[in-house]
Design a protein around this motif. Structure first.
Motif, PDB file in Angstrom:
ATOM      1  N   LYS A 126       0.840  -1.196   0.000  1.00  0.00           N
ATOM      2  CA  LYS A 126       0.000   0.000   0.000  1.00  0.00           C
ATOM      3  C   LYS A 126       0.880   1.253   0.000  1.00  0.00           C
ATOM      4  CE  LYS A 126      -3.439   2.376   2.802  1.00  0.00           C
ATOM      5  NZ  LYS A 126      -4.101   2.411   4.092  1.00  0.00           N
ATOM      6  N   ASP A 127       1.911   1.244   0.880  1.00  0.00           N
ATOM      7  CA  ASP A 127       2.831   2.383   0.930  1.00  0.00           C
ATOM      8  C   ASP A 127       3.564   2.547  -0.403  1.00  0.00           C
ATOM      9  OD1 ASP A 127       2.052   2.819   3.517  1.00  0.00           O
ATOM     10  OD2 ASP A 127       3.848   1.888   4.425  1.00  0.00           O
ATOM     11  N   ALA A 128       3.986   1.429  -0.979  1.00  0.00           N
ATOM     12  CA  ALA A 128       4.684   1.485  -2.264  1.00  0.00           C
ATOM     13  C   ALA A 128       3.769   2.047  -3.341  1.00  0.00           C
ATOM     14  CB  ALA A 128       5.193   0.103  -2.667  1.00  0.00           C
ATOM     15  N   ALA A 129       2.510   1.642  -3.344  1.00  0.00           N
ATOM     16  CA  ALA A 129       1.559   2.162  -4.329  1.00  0.00           C
ATOM     17  C   ALA A 129       1.371   3.666  -4.139  1.00  0.00           C
ATOM     18  CB  ALA A 129       0.221   1.437  -4.210  1.00  0.00           C
ATOM     19  N   GLU A 130       1.303   4.118  -2.872  1.00  0.00           N
ATOM     20  CA  GLU A 130       1.171   5.549  -2.612  1.00  0.00           C
ATOM     21  C   GLU A 130       2.413   6.298  -3.068  1.00  0.00           C
ATOM     22  OE1 GLU A 130       0.309   6.064   1.536  1.00  0.00           O
ATOM     23  OE2 GLU A 130      -1.676   5.167   1.383  1.00  0.00           O
ATOM     24  N   ILE A 131       3.584   5.725  -2.789  1.00  0.00           N
ATOM     25  CA  ILE A 131       4.847   6.367  -3.192  1.00  0.00           C
ATOM     26  C   ILE A 131       4.933   6.448  -4.708  1.00  0.00           C
ATOM     27  CG2 ILE A 131       7.352   6.062  -3.236  1.00  0.00           C
ATOM     28  CD1 ILE A 131       7.102   4.969  -0.349  1.00  0.00           C
ATOM     29  N   VAL A 132       4.546   5.361  -5.392  1.00  0.00           N
ATOM     30  CA  VAL A 132       4.563   5.357  -6.853  1.00  0.00           C
ATOM     31  C   VAL A 132       3.587   6.404  -7.396  1.00  0.00           C
ATOM     32  CG1 VAL A 132       3.942   3.986  -8.892  1.00  0.00           C
ATOM     33  CG2 VAL A 132       5.387   2.988  -7.121  1.00  0.00           C
ATOM     34  N   ALA A 133       2.408   6.495  -6.791  1.00  0.00           N
ATOM     35  CA  ALA A 133       1.425   7.489  -7.234  1.00  0.00           C
ATOM     36  C   ALA A 133       1.960   8.905  -7.026  1.00  0.00           C
ATOM     37  CB  ALA A 133       0.107   7.296  -6.493  1.00  0.00           C
ATOM     38  N   GLN A 134       2.594   9.141  -5.863  1.00  0.00           N
ATOM     39  CA  GLN A 134       3.174  10.452  -5.605  1.00  0.00           C
ATOM     40  C   GLN A 134       4.299  10.755  -6.585  1.00  0.00           C
ATOM     41  OE1 GLN A 134       4.363  10.305  -1.508  1.00  0.00           O
ATOM     42  NE2 GLN A 134       2.298  10.672  -0.721  1.00  0.00           N
ATOM     43  N   ALA A 135       5.146   9.748  -6.860  1.00  0.00           N
ATOM     44  CA  ALA A 135       6.247   9.941  -7.808  1.00  0.00           C
ATOM     45  C   ALA A 135       5.716  10.234  -9.206  1.00  0.00           C
ATOM     46  CB  ALA A 135       7.148   8.706  -7.831  1.00  0.00           C
ATOM     47  N   GLN A 136       4.650   9.533  -9.596  1.00  0.00           N
ATOM     48  CA  GLN A 136       4.060   9.784 -10.909  1.00  0.00           C
ATOM     49  C   GLN A 136       3.461  11.185 -10.966  1.00  0.00           C
ATOM     50  OE1 GLN A 136       1.364   6.469 -11.324  1.00  0.00           O
ATOM     51  NE2 GLN A 136       2.890   5.223 -12.402  1.00  0.00           N
ATOM     52  N   ALA A 137       2.826  11.604  -9.881  1.00  0.00           N
ATOM     53  CA  ALA A 137       2.252  12.953  -9.841  1.00  0.00           C
ATOM     54  C   ALA A 137       3.359  14.003  -9.929  1.00  0.00           C
ATOM     55  CB  ALA A 137       1.433  13.145  -8.567  1.00  0.00           C
ATOM     56  N   LYS A 138       4.453  13.777  -9.179  1.00  0.00           N
ATOM     57  CA  LYS A 138       5.578  14.708  -9.238  1.00  0.00           C
ATOM     58  C   LYS A 138       6.182  14.727 -10.638  1.00  0.00           C
ATOM     59  CE  LYS A 138       7.392  15.056  -4.552  1.00  0.00           C
ATOM     60  NZ  LYS A 138       8.535  14.762  -3.677  1.00  0.00           N
ATOM     61  N   ALA A 139       6.344  13.542 -11.230  1.00  0.00           N
ATOM     62  CA  ALA A 139       6.913  13.467 -12.577  1.00  0.00           C
ATOM     63  C   ALA A 139       6.019  14.202 -13.573  1.00  0.00           C
ATOM     64  CB  ALA A 139       7.095  12.012 -12.997  1.00  0.00           C
ATOM     65  N   ALA A 140       4.717  14.007 -13.459  1.00  0.00           N
ATOM     66  CA  ALA A 140       3.784  14.705 -14.354  1.00  0.00           C
ATOM     67  C   ALA A 140       3.883  16.214 -14.141  1.00  0.00           C
ATOM     68  CB  ALA A 140       2.361  14.218 -14.120  1.00  0.00           C
ATOM     69  N   HIS A 141       4.017  16.613 -12.874  1.00  0.00           N
ATOM     70  CA  HIS A 141       4.146  18.045 -12.564  1.00  0.00           C
ATOM     71  C   HIS A 141       5.438  18.602 -13.168  1.00  0.00           C
ATOM     72  CE1 HIS A 141       3.695  21.772 -10.372  1.00  0.00           C
ATOM     73  NE2 HIS A 141       4.907  21.615  -9.862  1.00  0.00           N
TER      74      HIS A 141
END
Length: 179
Positions: free
Chosen positions: A63-78
Motif C-alpha cells: 500500500k505504501d509502495a503504491a502511494e509512493i509510486v502514485a506520488q512519484a508519478q504525480a511529481k513526474a507529471a508536474h
C-alpha cells in the motif's frame, strides 16, 4: 491363585516392573516427547503468527509502495508539465527574438537598398545629364557653358517625377540606344 496357574510373586514382580517401566518411560520418553511436541506446536503457532504479521506488513508495504509510486508519478507529471511550459515560453521568447531580429535586418536591408537606389539614381542622373548635354549639343550645334547646363538640367529634372524618369532612362539606356 495357584489353581488358576497364576503365581502371585510373578504378578507382583511384573506389576512392579511395569510401574518402573512406566515411570522410566514417562520420565525419559513421554515427557521429553510431549515437551518436544509442545515446543513444535508453539513453533508452528509462532510461525503462523509471524506469517500473519509478515502478510500484514507486506500488505502495508505494498500500500505504501503504491502511494509512493502514485506520488512519484504525480511529481513526474508536474515536472513534465513545468518543463513543457518552460520550453514553450522559451520557444516563444526565441521566436519573438528571431522575429525582432528578422524585422531589424529587413529594415536595415531596406535602408541599404534605398541608399543604393539613391546612389544609383545619383550616378544615373550624372550619366543622363552627360548624355542629354551631348545630345543637346549635337542638336543645337553649339557648346553650352557649365552654368547654362546646370540650369537646363535642373529644369529638366524638376519637371519629371521619379517614375517617368525611370521609364525614360530605361527607354534611353545604352542597351536600347545600341539597338
Amino acid at each position: 491363585m495357584e489353581k488358576l496357574g497364576l503365581n502371585l510373586g510373578y504378578i507382583i514382580v511384573q506389576i512392579i516392573c511395569f510401574l518402573l517401566l512406566f515411570v522410566v518411560l514417562r520420565a525419559w520418553v513421554y515427557k521429553p516427547l510431549l515437551g518436544l511436541l509442545d515446543r513444535r506446536r508453539q513453533k508452528i503457532a509462532d510461525g503462523l503468527e509471524d506469517a500473519r504479521v509478515a502478510a500484514e506488513a507486506r500488505a502495508s508495504a505494498e500500500k505504501d509502495a503504491a502511494e509512493i509510486v502514485a506520488q512519484a508519478q504525480a511529481k513526474a507529471a508536474h515536472f513534465i508539465s513545468e518543463a513543457t511550459e518552460r520550453a514553450d515560453a522559451a520557444m516563444l521568447e526565441v521566436k519573438a527574438e528571431a522575429n525582432n531580429q528578422i524585422a531589424k535586418e529587413r529594415e536595415a536591408t531596406l535602408v541599404e537598398v534605398e541608399e543604393e537606389r539613391n546612389r544609383m539614381l545619383g550616378d544615373l542622373r550624372g550619366q543622363v545629364a552627360s548624355l542629354a548635354i551631348a545630345a543637346a549639343q549635337k542638336l543645337v550645334g553649339e557648346v553650352l557653358d557649365e552654368k547654362r547646363q546646370h540650369v537646363l538640367l535642373e529644369e529638366f529634372f524638376s519637371g519629371l517625377n521619379l517614375a517617368r524618369l525611370w521609364y525614360w532612362m530605361v527607354l534611353q539606356s545604352p542597351v536600347s540606344l545600341a539597338k
